[in-house]
Structures are given as C-alpha cells and as structure tokens.
Motif scaffolding. Structure first.
Motif, PDB file in Angstrom:
ATOM      1  N   PRO A   1      -7.286 -28.956  12.762  1.00  0.00           N
ATOM      2  CA  PRO A   1      -7.601 -29.880  13.819  1.00  0.00           C
ATOM      3  C   PRO A   1      -6.896 -31.390  13.257  1.00  0.00           C
ATOM      4  N   GLY A   2      -5.824 -31.595  14.171  1.00  0.00           N
ATOM      5  CA  GLY A   2      -5.102 -33.063  13.833  1.00  0.00           C
ATOM      6  C   GLY A   2      -3.925 -32.927  13.133  1.00  0.00           C
ATOM      7  N   ALA A   3      -3.789 -31.901  12.503  1.00  0.00           N
ATOM      8  CA  ALA A   3      -2.594 -31.901  11.458  1.00  0.00           C
ATOM      9  C   ALA A   3      -1.072 -31.623  12.114  1.00  0.00           C
ATOM     10  N   THR A   4      -0.651 -32.424  12.899  1.00  0.00           N
ATOM     11  CA  THR A   4       0.473 -32.294  13.713  1.00  0.00           C
ATOM     12  C   THR A   4       1.588 -32.934  12.797  1.00  0.00           C
ATOM     13  N   LEU A   5       2.619 -32.032  12.470  1.00  0.00           N
ATOM     14  CA  LEU A   5       3.851 -32.154  11.747  1.00  0.00           C
ATOM     15  C   LEU A   5       5.041 -32.404  12.719  1.00  0.00           C
ATOM     16  N   ASN A   6       5.934 -33.375  12.182  1.00  0.00           N
ATOM     17  CA  ASN A   6       7.144 -33.270  13.037  1.00  0.00           C
ATOM     18  C   ASN A   6       8.446 -32.440  12.453  1.00  0.00           C
ATOM     19  N   LEU A   7       9.257 -32.196  12.690  1.00  0.00           N
ATOM     20  CA  LEU A   7      10.448 -31.514  12.284  1.00  0.00           C
ATOM     21  C   LEU A   7      10.792 -31.702  11.073  1.00  0.00           C
ATOM     22  N   GLU A   8      11.233 -33.140  10.754  1.00  0.00           N
ATOM     23  CA  GLU A   8      11.415 -33.684   9.362  1.00  0.00           C
ATOM     24  C   GLU A   8      10.459 -33.418   8.259  1.00  0.00           C
ATOM     25  N   GLU A   9       9.173 -33.589   8.577  1.00  0.00           N
ATOM     26  CA  GLU A   9       8.237 -33.329   7.849  1.00  0.00           C
ATOM     27  C   GLU A   9       7.921 -31.906   7.477  1.00  0.00           C
TER      28      GLU A   9
ATOM     29  N   ASP B   1       8.469 -25.844  17.785  1.00  0.00           N
ATOM     30  CA  ASP B   1       8.335 -24.663  16.885  1.00  0.00           C
ATOM     31  C   ASP B   1       9.186 -23.822  16.603  1.00  0.00           C
ATOM     32  N   PHE B   2       9.986 -23.306  17.582  1.00  0.00           N
ATOM     33  CA  PHE B   2      11.161 -22.540  17.475  1.00  0.00           C
ATOM     34  C   PHE B   2      12.059 -23.167  16.577  1.00  0.00           C
ATOM     35  N   GLU B   3      12.372 -24.405  16.776  1.00  0.00           N
ATOM     36  CA  GLU B   3      13.403 -25.091  16.438  1.00  0.00           C
ATOM     37  C   GLU B   3      13.133 -25.413  14.650  1.00  0.00           C
TER      38      GLU B   3
ATOM     39  N   ALA C   1      -0.444 -36.418   2.665  1.00  0.00           N
ATOM     40  CA  ALA C   1       0.053 -37.615   3.468  1.00  0.00           C
ATOM     41  C   ALA C   1       0.982 -37.235   4.805  1.00  0.00           C
ATOM     42  N   TYR C   2       1.487 -36.229   4.986  1.00  0.00           N
ATOM     43  CA  TYR C   2       2.356 -35.846   6.357  1.00  0.00           C
ATOM     44  C   TYR C   2       0.980 -35.433   7.204  1.00  0.00           C
ATOM     45  N   THR C   3       0.109 -34.485   6.706  1.00  0.00           N
ATOM     46  CA  THR C   3      -0.938 -34.162   7.852  1.00  0.00           C
ATOM     47  C   THR C   3      -1.842 -35.079   8.140  1.00  0.00           C
ATOM     48  N   GLY C   4      -2.105 -36.104   7.325  1.00  0.00           N
ATOM     49  CA  GLY C   4      -3.190 -36.959   7.442  1.00  0.00           C
ATOM     50  C   GLY C   4      -4.662 -36.425   7.015  1.00  0.00           C
ATOM     51  N   ILE C   5      -4.738 -35.361   6.366  1.00  0.00           N
ATOM     52  CA  ILE C   5      -5.812 -34.812   5.931  1.00  0.00           C
ATOM     53  C   ILE C   5      -6.142 -35.100   4.464  1.00  0.00           C
ATOM     54  N   PRO C   6      -7.174 -36.045   4.092  1.00  0.00           N
ATOM     55  CA  PRO C   6      -7.081 -36.401   2.591  1.00  0.00           C
ATOM     56  C   PRO C   6      -7.764 -35.173   1.989  1.00  0.00           C
ATOM     57  N   VAL C   7      -7.612 -35.283   0.904  1.00  0.00           N
ATOM     58  CA  VAL C   7      -8.092 -34.138  -0.281  1.00  0.00           C
ATOM     59  C   VAL C   7      -9.483 -34.715  -0.720  1.00  0.00           C
ATOM     60  N   GLN C   8     -10.349 -34.102  -0.662  1.00  0.00           N
ATOM     61  CA  GLN C   8     -11.862 -34.546  -1.080  1.00  0.00           C
ATOM     62  C   GLN C   8     -11.952 -34.758  -2.395  1.00  0.00           C
ATOM     63  N   PRO C   9     -12.524 -35.768  -2.940  1.00  0.00           N
ATOM     64  CA  PRO C   9     -12.258 -36.456  -4.385  1.00  0.00           C
ATOM     65  C   PRO C   9     -12.589 -35.062  -5.436  1.00  0.00           C
ATOM     66  N   ASN C  10     -13.813 -33.962  -5.049  1.00  0.00           N
ATOM     67  CA  ASN C  10     -14.302 -33.104  -5.788  1.00  0.00           C
ATOM     68  C   ASN C  10     -13.352 -31.829  -5.796  1.00  0.00           C
TER      69      ASN C  10
ATOM     70  N   GLN D   1      -4.787 -28.461  23.651  1.00  0.00           N
ATOM     71  CA  GLN D   1      -5.788 -29.290  23.063  1.00  0.00           C
ATOM     72  C   GLN D   1      -5.311 -30.757  22.711  1.00  0.00           C
ATOM     73  N   ALA D   2      -6.246 -31.615  22.688  1.00  0.00           N
ATOM     74  CA  ALA D   2      -5.714 -33.172  22.588  1.00  0.00           C
ATOM     75  C   ALA D   2      -5.048 -33.020  21.075  1.00  0.00           C
ATOM     76  N   ARG D   3      -4.023 -34.050  20.999  1.00  0.00           N
ATOM     77  CA  ARG D   3      -3.103 -34.090  20.083  1.00  0.00           C
ATOM     78  C   ARG D   3      -3.102 -35.373  19.360  1.00  0.00           C
ATOM     79  N   THR D   4      -3.369 -35.441  18.040  1.00  0.00           N
ATOM     80  CA  THR D   4      -3.246 -36.637  17.331  1.00  0.00           C
ATOM     81  C   THR D   4      -2.441 -37.077  16.381  1.00  0.00           C
ATOM     82  N   PHE D   5      -2.049 -38.173  16.056  1.00  0.00           N
ATOM     83  CA  PHE D   5      -0.921 -38.570  15.059  1.00  0.00           C
ATOM     84  C   PHE D   5      -1.498 -39.099  13.947  1.00  0.00           C
ATOM     85  N   SER D   6      -1.052 -38.787  12.729  1.00  0.00           N
ATOM     86  CA  SER D   6      -1.589 -39.582  11.603  1.00  0.00           C
ATOM     87  C   SER D   6      -0.597 -40.656  11.032  1.00  0.00           C
ATOM     88  N   GLY D   7      -1.224 -41.560  10.184  1.00  0.00           N
ATOM     89  CA  GLY D   7      -0.379 -42.605   9.588  1.00  0.00           C
ATOM     90  C   GLY D   7      -1.026 -43.070   8.321  1.00  0.00           C
TER      91      GLY D   7
END
Ligand code: KIV
Ligand code: ZN
Length: 546
Positions: free
Chosen positions: A26-34, A61-63, A292-301, A505-511
């Motif tokens: 959920p929410g992990a949208t990546l662009n082509l360069e990423e 996705d194809f590209e 960083a690219y997906t905006g999904i932090p890694v849990q500390p443990n 589905q709804a699309r989100t962008f992380s930063g």
C-alpha cells in the motif's frame, strides 16, 4: 562478503520481487527512474533474478520493465557471480499478458517469463469461476506459449498454500511437461506454518512427475509473521530458489525479506547446506534506498536492517560487548554494510576523509556530482552538529541523492511560532522556469503553515495522509528525518490499477527530507513528494500524447 560463495555448496537462487510484489505494498509507488536505480542496486547486491514488474498492467509498467531489461540486464560489473541478472516479468496465464511480458524482458541477455494461475478451490470457485479441469488446460496452454517464446519459464500456482496437494502435483506435472523450468510455490495469503510449508515442498518434489527437471522455489507472505521461517523450511526441504523483497515489503504484511533469509544462511552455513552470491555488505545501502524511494520506513527492531538491530542498550550487554563482541553479537555490523568503527567526522574533516568513509559504507560508486552535493551538505551539517556519525551520513545521502527531479525547488523557509504567536511561515520556491516565487501563510502549527505557504505557490491540491518524524541519532542536536505521503486530487495521478486483482485504488506519493531543523526537513519532504507527483503526471501525459 558473500553469504558463503556457492563453489563448495549448492547454489541458492535469490529472486527479488521488490519491484513487483514489493511495489504492490500500500502506497509504495515508484517512478521509472527510481525503479531503474533500485534495479541497479539489486544488481550490485548480487541478486540472481530481478522481477521488474507486471508489463501488461500499464504502459508505464511495460516501459519500466523494458528499461530495466535493456539498461540493467547486461550489467556484470561489481557482481560477485560474474553473471548478469536474469530479468523477469510477471504475466497472468493469458496469451496477451505473456506476449507483453516477453516483449518487455527480451532485451535482457538473460530473461524469464513468470506466469501464474490460482489453484486453490477457494480461488477457482470465487475468483476465477472455473473448475480444476479448466485450470489444468489454461496452465498447459500458458506455459507452452511462454516456452515457445523463451527458454526460461517460471510457473506459480497462486494460493498453493491452501491448494489440494494432489491437485498441485497434477497441475505442476503438466507445467513441467509444457516446459516450465522453475516451479514456484506461493503461500499467497501467508497461511501456512513452517512445518506445513516445508512438508508441502518435500511432498511436491517427491510426487510431481518430472520434478527433477525443474528448480523449486519458495514465495511466502508474512501475514502471520512466518514468511522467513517458511522460506527457510522450504530450502531445507529442497527448494533452490527463494522469492524475497528488500525490507520484506509487499502486499498486506509483506513478503519474505531478502536480508533475513540471506543473513540466516550466511550466519548458520551448516544448517542449510546452500549458499548465495549476495554481497551482504550492500544490504544496508539497498535497504535505505528502497525505504527512501517507497516512503516505507523500516521498523527500528527489524532484523538485520532496523536501526536497533546492532544496538546494545542494557548495561549487562554493553559490558559483555566491551569484553568481547561475540558475547551478544551473532553477526558483525560491517558484514551487512554498517559502519564498524566509532570513527566520526566533524567540521574539520576534508573531502578525502568524507569520500573514504562513504566508500567504507558501500557508496564507492557515487558520481562526482552526487559526491560534491553530499559533501557540501555534510559541511553545512557539521557546522551545526559537533560530530557527524555514519547514521547521519546515510541520512544525508538519502536526502540528497534518492530524490525525484526537482521541478520546483525550495530556496528559503522561515517560521515564527510559540505559545502566544500564530504559527506563520514564509517560503521562497524556484518555479520550473527558474523564477523565484514567494508567499506566506498562517497554520495550525509551523509545519502546517509551511505546507500552506507552499500550496499557495504550487497550487496542486492534495491530502496529506501520513507524516512521520524520526531522530537519526541520539542527542538534542540529532538530524531529524521526515517521511510523508500525499494523495493527489488531480484525476490523472490519483488512481492506479492493482495488477493481480485488476481493481483501481487510490494512489499516494511519498517524500522524505532530513535536516537538523525538523521544519526544514518537513518542507524538504513535502517538496520531494510534490515533485514526485508532478513527474508522474508529466510521464502519464507524455505517454498519452505519444
Ligand atoms: O503471492 C502470490 O501468489 C504471487 C504470485 C503472483 C507469484 O505474488
Ligand atoms: Zn506474492
């Protein structure tokens, strides 16, 4: 270090699906360069097969899969195995999907079509509305067609973990007869236990006609937190490929995490009898990039890559560690690319010391431009902070390098706030034509005021759906890292189609942004998300027009 070079042990193929199943998080949208940048890093890490996406899902996705095949597929530099990565594309068991996947992956010197069809009675009845006979017919046809295009064909019976075992041996036997070279056994909903999953792999290898002609593979989801244990049970029972993602990202609770499986095998070599060609010193760098690219932090443990994975807090543990690290440490941090020494940089450190430290952290291949940008940033931070640790360096690199193209640039941000003041922000941005634009706003707090001021200039309506601040190190002068997620209102970029279910589905962008000042870090994170959203829209419009 590699996780025990496979000259002396049986080779375990590492199939990474971060760019396909991982991107379905959920929410992990990546662009082509990423996607390209992550694929290059997976190649450096030593992954054997990179599933780059689902080419039929959209032209984007194809590209992306095609560019990965063309640009990353041929790379052998820095790969311990000396072999190029195989680039795989996913396809439902349909001719048009398979053809599209083939067209996308075929520019890579080594390429694979991965086709799948559900086999559990639950999926056959409620999702596909077909009987077992029709399922077998479709599998035969899909695999034969894929094999007519390509020598390397993988078949996955989706929801194998809840499928009838005997029926699986029939389907898989037909897939082998039709030319499948890898058989992947997905526990799609993360339902099985290690004993069951291991026994399922052993049973299928023992009872499927022609089993010895194929490589058997694991694909586990983490709904019950058992994905790594299930995967390792599969390996013990004869699987010689593991399907994994970086940081374990993926649908719902995620997929098996690459770093956990690889480090379990490297740390307990006698237990599994297999080895991989993964360069484990690239693990931390890969983990940070994907986060960083997906905006999904890694849990500390989180095992292996969490911020606390190598931290020793309790006095009794610290005492033991000082006497000998083996008292409480089963892996050395440098094995996964984490700094080993307590050496820190400060404002008197020069460019050379900075470069050497980055090389030691696994960033030996930065371009001069990236290196200069990171060095300038380091100097500014070293002016404010007495010591700059490795964790700070990683945060600086993440903030400077893993960023989308700067369509709008943040030039200046200033806030006034306090318990008797209305939080007010003034910002200056540089627009896409290079012109400076200034505005100010009042908000509920300083960050809200900054975001409102930016919105008054950029005028891209969106909803902030997530805002996370973390301290990079201990201490009052720590760098703060901010990760945010926004959902655009603009219809061009607000929806995406789920590749497996076909639902939109709804699309989100992380930063993300980092600074010793968390308001500045928040502004940088917002600009990063806005720029990502704007490039996605531009890409989409360009594709529509062409
Ligand atoms: O989990 C799953 O079943 C999958 C298949 C498409 C391999 O991701
Ligand atoms: Zn999956």
């Amino acid at each position: 270090m590699t996780s025990g070079a496979p000259e002396t042990k049986e080779r375990l193929i590492v199939f990474d699906t971060t760019l396909r199943d991982g991107e379905q998080s959920p929410g992990a949208t990546l662009n082509l360069e990423e996607k390209l940048e992550i694929a290059r890093q997976l190649s450096r890490l030593g992954v054997d097969v990179c599933e780059a996406g689902f080419p039929i899902a959209s032209p984007g996705d194809f590209e992306a899969v095609q560019r990965v095949a063309r640009e990353v597929g041929p790379l052998v530099e820095n790969r311990k195995s000396g072999e190029p990565m195989t680039i795989a594309g996913l396809a439902r068991a349909r001719r048009e999907d398979i053809q599209r996947a083939y067209d996308a992956v075929s520019p890579a010197p080594r390429h694979r079509i991965h086709t799948f069809l559900a086999t559990s009675d639950i999926h056959l009845k409620h999702k596909l509305r077909i009987d077992r006979e029709e399922c077998v017919r479709r599998v035969k046809e899909a695999v034969s067609f894929a094999r007519s295009l390509c020598d390397d064909v993988e078949f996955s019976p989706e929801d194998a973990g809840r499928s009838d075992r005997e029926f699986l041996t029939v389907v898989l036997g037909e897939a082998i007869a039709a030319g499948a070279t890898t058989l992947n056994i997905p526990d799609t909903v993360g339902y099985t236990t290690p004993e069951e999953y291991g026994a399922l792999i052993a049973y299928l290898i023992a009872n499927t006609p022609g089993a010895e002609k194929a490589t058997w593979s694991t694909h586990c989801h983490n709904d019950l937190g058992l994905a790594t244990a299930n995967t390792l049970a599969g390996v013990r029972n004869g699987a010689r490929q593991v399907e994994v993602t970086i940081n374990g990202i993926g649908e719902r609770a995620g997929n098996t995490s690459l770093e956990e499986v690889v480090m379990a095998i490297a740390t307990r070599p006698g237990e599994f009898g297999v080895a991989t060609w993964i360069d484990t010193t690239q693990i931390t760098r890969t983990s940070r990039m994907v986060s960083a690219y997906t905006g999904i932090p890694v849990q500390p443990n989180k095992a292996v890559v969490g911020a606390n994975a190598f931290a020793h807090e309790a006095g009794i543990h610290q005492d033991g560690m000082l006497k000998h690290h083996s008292t409480y440490e089963i892996m050395r941090p440098e094995t996964v690319g984490l700094a080993s020494s307590a050496l820190v940089l400060g404002k008197h450190s020069g460019r050379h010391a900075f470069k050497v430290r980055l090389e030691e952290l696994g960033y030996g291949d930065l371009s001069d431009e990236d290196l200069n940008r990171a060095f300038e940033r380091f100097k500014r931070i070293a002016d404010k902070k007495k010591v700059v640790t490795d964790a700070d360096l990683e945060a600086i690199l993440t903030d400077e390098i893993y960023q989308p193209p700067e369509i709008w640039k943040l030039k200046y941000v200033q806030v006034t706030c306090g318990d008797h003041t209305r939080p007010t922000a003034t910002v200056i941005l540089v627009d896409p034509e290079g012109k400076e634009r200034e505005d100010a706003a009042v908000g509920a707090g300083p960050v809200d005021a900054v975001y409102k001021a930016i919105n008054r200039i950029v005028r891209e309506p969106n909803t902030l759906t997530e805002f996370v601040v973390t301290a990079v190190t201990e201490g009052i002068d720590s760098l703060g890292e901010v990760t945010i997620r926004i959902q655009p209102h603009h219809e061009e970029t607000s929806r995406w189609t789920h590749p497996q279910t076909g639902q939109t589905q709804a699309r989100t962008f992380s930063g993300h942004g980092a600074s010793t000042d968390i308001v500045v870090a928040s502004a940088r994170a917002y600009m990063s998300a806005l720029n990502k959203m704007l490039s996605a829209r531009a890409e989409k419009l360009e594709r529509k027009g062409s």
